[in-house]
Scaffold this active site. Structure first.
Site, PDB file in Angstrom:
ATOM      1  N   ALA A  18       0.876  -1.194   0.000  1.00 56.01           N
ATOM      2  CA  ALA A  18       0.000   0.000   0.000  1.00 56.01           C
ATOM      3  C   ALA A  18       0.905   1.234   0.000  1.00 56.01           C
ATOM      4  O   ALA A  18       0.761   2.142   0.820  1.00 56.01           O
ATOM      5  CB  ALA A  18      -0.978  -0.010   1.167  1.00 56.01           C
ATOM      6  N   HIS A  57       6.698   6.072   1.600  1.00 62.00           N
ATOM      7  CA  HIS A  57       7.588   4.957   1.240  1.00 62.00           C
ATOM      8  C   HIS A  57       8.576   5.370   0.149  1.00 62.00           C
ATOM      9  O   HIS A  57       9.757   5.042   0.214  1.00 62.00           O
ATOM     10  CB  HIS A  57       6.773   3.764   0.719  1.00 62.00           C
ATOM     11  CG  HIS A  57       5.866   3.158   1.727  1.00 62.00           C
ATOM     12  ND1 HIS A  57       4.494   3.265   1.647  1.00 62.00           N
ATOM     13  CD2 HIS A  57       6.119   2.419   2.833  1.00 62.00           C
ATOM     14  CE1 HIS A  57       3.933   2.627   2.652  1.00 62.00           C
ATOM     15  NE2 HIS A  57       4.899   2.102   3.391  1.00 62.00           N
TER      16      HIS A  57
END
Ligand code: PAF
Length: 285
Positions: free
Chosen positions: A32, A37
């Site tokens: 996800a 990230h």
């Protein structure tokens, strides 16, 4: 970009990089993926040679099976973002590879007492055992590397650092700054689960932190201000604390200096966390 699924291929890939004189930057994730990230991928790329990203939704760190079942999964987006950000190797190990005994409990568990018992550890029993156990395994397979974690999970980094120190693992842990949305909300995979009104309420976490950041308050005043602001917005507060940035021990009112404010709350059934550095004034009376 290489895509691997087995531990043998992944271990071999990382070893071959080191044999060729290239450093390995590991970014552990549960997928996800979002800009938080990808900021880790970019940091890993700028500081090392090869970026290895793992995606594994680790069931051992979820207390509640519904929470695990609801955890967002966006494999196509994950793949695209990894490609766009120059990830060299994407490892998506299977559950059988990671925890061969699952759903039976796994015999080996890594527990980090102290930093792991407080805050999230107190509110989510077993959570950090699950995190430390899986991260220990990711490190064992990846071998010597730098590992990149986002500071949104501030306590997670403290737990992982303690584990690395205690077990002398050949890993340098790098904490990277929180990435926020335009409205201040810290990016999190769980934000995908928020309805529009819930998202509005969720903003109270970062507003609470920003309110105390440069406030010159003492520790318990900061706690009170953050808690009240979150409660007024309808957030079910799990904690609003001001702690030592390394040990995570709560600040006393007679202490002043650099501390960390951490908040957690439940909005529409979704547990959210956030944190920020704060400068605390000692209480004078
Ligand atoms: O922060 C996460 O996404 C997870 O806790 C981690 C570090 C990948 C371990 O499962």
């Amino acid at each position: 970009m290489q895509r691997l699924r087995t531990i043998a291929q992944w271990r071999d890939y990382a070893q071959r990089q080191r044999d060729a004189g290239r450093s390995v930057g590991l970014v552990p994730t549960m997928g996800a993926l979002h800009a938080g990230h990808t900021s880790l991928f970019d940091e890993a790329k700028s500081r090392g040679d090869v970026v290895l990203v793992t995606i594994f939704v680790n069931p051992r760190q979820f207390g509640d099976p519904t929470d695990l079942g609801n955890y967002p999964r966006t494999p196509e987006v994950d793949h695209r973002l990894a490609l766009q950000h120059g990830v060299d190797c994407l490892v998506e190990p299977t559950l059988e590879e990671m925890w061969p005994d699952y759903p039976q409990s796994t015999s080996t568990t890594v527990t980090v007492h102290g930093v792991g018992d407080l805050l999230e550890g107190a509110g989510r029993p077993g959570h950090f055992d699950g995190v430390a156990s899986v991260v220990a395994k990711l490190f064992a397979v990846s071998g010597a590397c730098r590992a990149y974690f986002g500071e949104k999970d501030y306590q997670q980094i403290a737990v992982v650092r303690q584990m690395v120190r205690d077990l002398a693992l050949p890993v340098e842990v790098v904490g990277c700054p929180i990435v926020r949305d335009h409205d201040g909300l810290a990016l999190s995979s769980r934000n995908l689960l928020l309805s529009e009104p819930a998202r509005d309420q969720a903003r109270a976490l970062s507003r609470a932190l920003f309110r105390v950041t440069d406030s010159n308050l003492y520790a318990s005043e900061m706690r009170r201000v953050m808690r009240a602001l979150m409660q007024d917005a309808g957030v079910q507060v799990a904690y609003a604390d001001v702690v030592d940035p390394v040990t995570l021990v709560p600040a006393r009112d007679d202490q002043g200096g650099e501390f960390r404010a951490l908040v957690a709350g439940i909005v529409d059934g979704i547990r959210l966390i956030d944190n920020a550095p704060v400068f605390v004034s000692p209480r004078r009376d």
